[in-house]
Enzyme design. Structure first.
Site: not given
Length: 502
Positions: A230, A273
């Site tokens: 992430d 993301e």
């Protein structure tokens, strides 16, 4: 929305116009050779001058008129099909002019039907034959009935170019169409499997590869590592530098993944993301080395010029005690949350010391649990450390493994939550409590929604305190703590105050 619909209709019209253009080129060649054939028959029959004019207009003017009409039609494909029907109709007329000369008439019907089949299938062929019959009937009415089926050598020779060249031309056009469709099919397949922004596999296809790898491990025992990554503080990047910068960060991170990983490794964009990486034939130790190198590269080769973008990684090596693909993904997700909790920009591997967050022990003796299922927590030292200092005689306490299976529960917990012998997981326990209206009060009509909300809270915080009220009116101060190898639910004490929120 109206602009989008217009653009889509324009794209569709361009595709239809391309079909009309291909038919236009084919028609020019076919009708030119067709006129040579008709002219030979007219010459054989000593036809009058006017009989030569009408086929000439159809063969040399007709293709250009049909293309002109198709270009100006809002539906070019339908206009081209009308052109094919017109060819059938005039073909019927010319058959009468040729006095039903057998070889040219058979060629006329067969080649026009071949064009119709390529342009619209069986339905268009049947319509074309009907228009062909109509043209023949009109020709008989205009020119009379004359029957001369014999073909001279000149007529046979004039038919040869059309017999040879027209099928080759149609086959060439069909081959080009097949190649184009194959290319479009490959493009659609790529789009269905890949994320448009990053170029990596999309979530559904990546998870399919994870399931295949899990099945391969079950069959052959080959090692594999699952990684969830992430980008840190991604919302801040979008807010400060704009969404274009966020998109650039995603693209550049995808490229960085591709640089450090092998061809057999499988990368995917898991959502937003967040990214997923599957490392076949790899150990957790080797995966850490690769990810540490990638993490350092993010500092020495920044993803963005205007900001440093770091990443956090959760790593889980596949083992026999992981029961399913979902549990494997869940473990990786938990390790990723540990990395976030430890300050981001780090790699957390299941089983390593940095993945463990243990609260300070209380100075009271440990009491053996009455309800155990130690498939996941089978390390006595680890279990002792987790339970150290907790007097479980009166304090309800339970331990769950990373996939939410119940590992340990003391008698107080079993009694308060009415744990059934067949209960396997936290979800089983809470579904039973919800259906029987016993134990903790669940303020939700949908227990599955409640379980998903509870799971989200647990994953977002390594440790949290909250109040629990029971169906019989009691209140408990509760502590929930997550570890690398599971989580603990501890109801610290019962509140005597009837208004516990004061």
């Amino acid at each position: 929305m109206s602009i989008l619909i217009t653009e889509l209709s324009q794209d569709k019209r361009q595709n239809h116009l391309a079909f009309a253009r291909r038919s236009y080129l084919s028609r020019i060649g076919g009708l030119t050779l067709g006129y040579v054939m008709v002219a030979a028959v007219l010459y054989q029959n000593d036809a009058p001058f006017w009989a030569w004019v009408w086929p000439a207009l159809h063969c040399f003017v007709g293709p250009h008129l049909g293309w002109w009409l198709a270009q100006r039609s809002p539906r070019p494909r339908e206009a081209e099909r009308r052109n094919l029907l017109a060819d059938h109709f005039f073909g019927g007329l010319w058959m009468v002019l040729m006095q039903f000369n057998l070889l040219p008439c058979v060629l006329t019907i067969s080649l026009l039907s071949m064009d119709s089949m390529a342009g619209g299938g069986v339905r268009l062929v049947l319509r074309g034959l009907a228009w062909h019959a109509l043209g023949t009937a009109l020709g008989i009415a205009l020119f009379g009935w004359h029957w001369q089926p014999q073909s001279s050598l000149l007529t046979v020779l004039a038919c040869l170019p059309l017999m040879v060249c027209q099928p080759i031309l149609i086959s060439y056009i069909a081959r080009k169409a097949i190649q184009r469709l194959k290319k479009q099919s490959l493009e659609l397949r790529y789009q269905s499997q890949h994320d448009g922004l990053s170029g990596l596999f999309n979530r559904s296809h990546w998870e399919k590869q994870v399931r295949l790898e899990f099945a391969r491990f079950r069959r052959h025992g080959e090692s594999a590592v699952l990684v969830l990554a992430d980008l840190d503080h991604f919302k801040r990047i979008n807010d400060l530098h704009g969404h274009a910068a966020g998109d650039d960060a995603i693209r550049h991170f995808s490229a960085a993944l591709s640089r450090v990983l092998r061809e057999i490794d499988v990368c995917g964009r898991y959502g937003g993301e967040e990214f997923g990486v599957l490392l076949p034939l790899t150990s957790a130790h080797a995966a850490r080395d690769v990810l540490d190198r990638l993490r350092r590269d993010l500092h020495t080769k920044p993803l963005l010029d205007q900001a440093l973008v770091t990443a956090s990684f959760g790593v889980v090596e596949l083992s026999a005690d992981i029961p399913s693909t979902e549990a494997w993904l869940r473990l990786a997700d938990q390790m990723l949350y540990r990395a976030k909790h430890l300050g981001r920009d780090c790699v957390v591997v299941l089983g390593e010391q940095n993945a463990i967050t243990v609260p300070a022990p209380l100075e009271v003796p440990v009491v053996a649990p009455a309800y155990t299922s130690l498939k996941a927590l089978n390390d006595p030292m680890k279990l002792s450390r987790l339970l150290a200092g907790l007097d479980m005689g009166d304090v309800p306490l339970a331990l769950f493994d990373p996939s939410d299976r119940l590992a340990v529960a003391n008698p107080a917990f079993v009694k308060l939550f009415a744990v059934q012998p067949e209960a396997v997981s936290f979800g089983d326990i809470m579904r039973h409590c919800h259906s029987r209206q016993i134990g903790p009060r669940i303020v939700s009509d949908d227990i599955e929604t409640w379980l998903r909300a509870a799971d989200a809270k647990r994953r977002s915080q390594a440790q949290r305190n909250f109040l629990v009220d029971t169906c019989d009116g009691r209140w408990y101060r509760t502590c929930e703590t997550s570890y690398s190898d599971g989580w603990m639910l501890l109801l610290l004490f019962e509140l005597t105050d009837r208004n516990p929120h004061k």
